[in-house]
Design a protein around this motif. Structure first.
Motif, PDB file in Angstrom:
ATOM      1  N   GLU A 297       0.828  -1.205   0.000  1.00 18.92           N
ATOM      2  CA  GLU A 297       0.000   0.000   0.000  1.00 18.92           C
ATOM      3  C   GLU A 297       0.866   1.260   0.000  1.00 18.92           C
ATOM      4  OE1 GLU A 297      -3.370   0.641   0.065  1.00 18.92           O
ATOM      5  OE2 GLU A 297      -3.824  -1.457  -0.361  1.00 18.92           O
ATOM      6  N   LEU A 298       1.970   1.227   0.744  1.00 18.38           N
ATOM      7  CA  LEU A 298       2.819   2.419   0.907  1.00 18.38           C
ATOM      8  C   LEU A 298       3.823   2.599  -0.225  1.00 18.38           C
ATOM      9  CD1 LEU A 298       3.445   2.052   4.744  1.00 18.38           C
ATOM     10  CD2 LEU A 298       2.096   3.856   3.635  1.00 18.38           C
ATOM     11  N   LYS A 299       4.229   1.508  -0.867  1.00 13.80           N
ATOM     12  CA  LYS A 299       5.146   1.529  -2.017  1.00 13.80           C
ATOM     13  C   LYS A 299       6.487   2.203  -1.700  1.00 13.80           C
ATOM     14  CE  LYS A 299       1.385   1.662  -5.449  1.00 13.80           C
ATOM     15  NZ  LYS A 299       0.289   1.635  -4.458  1.00 13.80           N
ATOM     16  N   PRO A 300       7.161   1.818  -0.617  1.00 11.08           N
ATOM     17  CA  PRO A 300       8.478   2.407  -0.335  1.00 11.08           C
ATOM     18  C   PRO A 300       9.545   1.880  -1.284  1.00 11.08           C
ATOM     19  CG  PRO A 300       8.033   0.631   1.205  1.00 11.08           C
ATOM     20  CD  PRO A 300       6.781   0.812   0.385  1.00 11.08           C
ATOM     21  N   ALA A 301      10.644   2.613  -1.385  1.00 12.67           N
ATOM     22  CA  ALA A 301      11.739   2.239  -2.281  1.00 12.67           C
ATOM     23  C   ALA A 301      12.695   1.289  -1.570  1.00 12.67           C
ATOM     24  CB  ALA A 301      12.474   3.488  -2.750  1.00 12.67           C
ATOM     25  N   LEU A 302      12.305   0.034  -1.448  1.00  8.89           N
ATOM     26  CA  LEU A 302      13.181  -0.984  -0.890  1.00  8.89           C
ATOM     27  C   LEU A 302      12.779  -2.332  -1.462  1.00  8.89           C
ATOM     28  CD1 LEU A 302      12.356  -2.172   2.737  1.00  8.89           C
ATOM     29  CD2 LEU A 302      10.673  -1.096   1.283  1.00  8.89           C
ATOM     30  N   ASN A 303      13.671  -3.313  -1.306  1.00  5.99           N
ATOM     31  CA  ASN A 303      13.366  -4.682  -1.709  1.00  5.99           C
ATOM     32  C   ASN A 303      13.087  -5.506  -0.453  1.00  5.99           C
ATOM     33  OD1 ASN A 303      13.754  -4.086  -4.415  1.00  5.99           O
ATOM     34  ND2 ASN A 303      15.919  -4.651  -4.368  1.00  5.99           N
ATOM     35  N   PHE A 304      11.977  -6.194  -0.463  1.00  4.27           N
ATOM     36  CA  PHE A 304      11.503  -6.926   0.711  1.00  4.27           C
ATOM     37  C   PHE A 304      10.969  -8.277   0.261  1.00  4.27           C
ATOM     38  CE2 PHE A 304       7.207  -7.233   3.064  1.00  4.27           C
ATOM     39  CZ  PHE A 304       7.663  -8.229   3.928  1.00  4.27           C
ATOM     40  N   THR A 305      11.463  -9.327   0.882  1.00  7.90           N
ATOM     41  CA  THR A 305      10.991 -10.676   0.587  1.00  7.90           C
ATOM     42  C   THR A 305      10.312 -11.261   1.819  1.00  7.90           C
ATOM     43  OG1 THR A 305      12.664 -11.097  -1.104  1.00  7.90           O
ATOM     44  CG2 THR A 305      11.703 -13.022  -0.025  1.00  7.90           C
ATOM     45  N   ALA A 306       9.123 -11.792   1.626  1.00  7.06           N
ATOM     46  CA  ALA A 306       8.369 -12.437   2.699  1.00  7.06           C
ATOM     47  C   ALA A 306       8.374 -13.939   2.453  1.00  7.06           C
ATOM     48  CB  ALA A 306       6.932 -11.914   2.731  1.00  7.06           C
TER      49      ALA A 306
END
Length: 486
Positions: A297-306
């Protein structure tokens, strides 16, 4: 429900206006303006002690004057700046009152809501989050569930920081997703169901989703994770979701959730009392799902893996037995001394699998041990880490999100409790320091990256008459990831 901002109570049109009233002293600016429009009714009520302004006290005024068409809800805030706990109690009182009222447009004047050691932007974030969280109700299986939906269509908050508000609203959306998953019964929320919810997130937000099934796990040597689901008719899955908002070559931060969708204890069968609450043994996974939703929802500039390690722990003729020895993906062997200590068995193979992502950090979240509840109760989540940097970052996120954790020891001396005569490691370390030795077990699979473990067994849900998933620690995890945006 739409959430938006307004500048001044005098310029907003709403069906209901919410203002905060201290128990003594001057009224906050917005409250004073409403009081003037009502010919001093608020101060008169306080002086007559009809409404004392005590913390979380409420009083609804259906009409105050012909000039001010809005109904007014008075909410007490006491005489001093509020602690986090008291502020949350105040906001909970607001949500509780307004969600049952027939008002479509509600304006909440946040002036006067002061929280100790928090700046205005942080107060706005928390207010937006807690107000929206207060509207959550489990919709599922009762015939009158469709009648529970609040009448509020637009929630207006006093403030000017759109980003701060957006973080609160997105966190609340993630928390609601987490709670809904957690509250579902085990016959609905299976490992396959979690896999389907990951695919839905992929379709809704354009994130990449990978499903590692039991055949692939066997090829990879993930026999420890496979051993947990062996007694169940439900297939196990390792679920992987990639949010790519950062640079193409930027290593991701990884969250790993324990997803035991129902935990009978396996052959080491749990007592029958409260076993129904073991549907909550996937709340670590649920919190990772909720955090993924908030981040999308926020669309931050980072790479995140769940990553979700999803399995069901059942007893059957195929189930793993106490004393069995299984080989992990890392090559280490584990003597399964207690099949009810299964969370660490699914997580250890997942922790090894995660090495392929060369992550900047890994945080696993799990309802791992009853021992953590004995140590910390339902206030703090337990936190263990092999990295001071990760630990401090989580502590900062905990403070910002008002989502408490407490760092626990991970001393080398505890490791000897996991010694086994027949394998490289035993899966339990005896009755002493049970939460610590569980974390020690996991730590043996984390040499490749900075890591922390959150034991949320005491904070993920509430039992008794108020039984239900809490949504924690979505706030903490969302703040943690947002802090990684460079």
């Amino acid at each position: 429900m739409n959430t938006a901002l307004f500048d001044r109570i005098s310029a907003v049109e709403a069906d209901l206006s919410v203002v905060f009233v201290p128990s003594e002293g001057e009224l906050p600016e917005s409250t004073a303006w409403v009081d003037a429009k009502s010919s001093g009714q608020i101060l008169q009520l306080r002086e007559s002690e009809v409404f004392k302004g005590s913390v979380a006290q409420t009083l609804l005024l259906p009409s105050i004057s012909e000039e001010f068409a809005s109904a007014v809800l008075l909410v007490g805030i006491g005489k001093d700046a509020l602690s986090d706990a008291k502020a949350k109690k105040v906001i909970a009182a607001v949500s509780s009152q307004i969600k049952g009222l027939p008002f479509a447009k509600v304006a909440v004047a946040l002036s006067g809501l002061t929280i100790v050691d928090r700046e205005a932007a942080n107060v706005l974030t928390l207010a937006a989050q807690w107000l929206n969280e207060g509207f959550y109700e489990f919709i599922g299986f009762k015939q009158d569930d469709k009648e529970k939906v609040t009448k509020v269509e637009t929630l207006l908050l006093e403030g000017s920081d759109e980003s701060a508000m957006s973080i609160g609203v997105a966190t609340a959306a993630g928390s609601a997703f987490t709670r809904q998953l957690g509250n579902l019964p085990g016959n609905v929320c299976t490992p396959s169901y979690l896999a389907s919810k990951a695919q839905e997130l992929g379709e809704d937000y354009g994130i990449d989703v990978e499903l590692v099934d039991e055949t692939k796990m066997d090829e990879l040597g993930m026999h420890c994770m496979l051993s947990v689901g062996r007694g169940s008719d439900q297939p196990s899955y390792l679920i992987v979701m990639h949010y790519r908002g950062g640079a193409e070559n930027e290593a991701p931060h990884v969250l790993l959730g324990k997803g035991i969708t129902f935990d009978t204890g396996g052959i080491s069968l749990k007592p029958g009392a409260k076993m129904d609450e073991m549907k909550y043994d996937m709340c670590g996974a649920a919190s990772v799902f909720g955090t993924m939703k908030a981040i999308c929802e926020l669309k931050p500039a980072l790479n995140f893996t769940a990553v979700i390690a999803a399995a069901e722990n059942m007893p059957s003729g195929h189930a793993t037995k106490p004393g069995d020895v299984v080989r992990t993906m890392s090559g280490k062997t584990v003597e399964v001394l207690n099949t009810d200590a299964e969370g660490r068995l699914v997580l250890c193979d997942a922790l090894t699998y995660i090495e392929r992502f060369e992550p900047q950090s890994v945080v696993d979240i799990a309802t791992l041990t009853g021992a953590c509840i004995v140590a910390l109760g339902s206030v703090n989540s337990g936190m263990y880490s092999n990295s001071d940097v990760v630990a401090e970052s989580l502590k900062s996120a905990s403070k910002g999100a008002a989502d408490k954790l407490w760092q626990m020891p991970l001393d080398e001396e505890y490791q000897q409790q996991l010694d086994s005569n027949f394998a490289d490691i035993g899966n339990i370390g005896g009755p002493e320091a049970g939460s610590v030795t569980a974390a020690c077990f996991l730590s043996r699979f984390t040499d490749a990256y900075p890591w922390a473990h959150l034991d949320i067994a005491g904070t993920a849900w509430t039992g008794g008459a108020a039984k239900g998933a809490s949504g924690r620690p979505v706030g903490l995890l969302t703040q943690y990831l947002l802090s990684k945006v460079s």
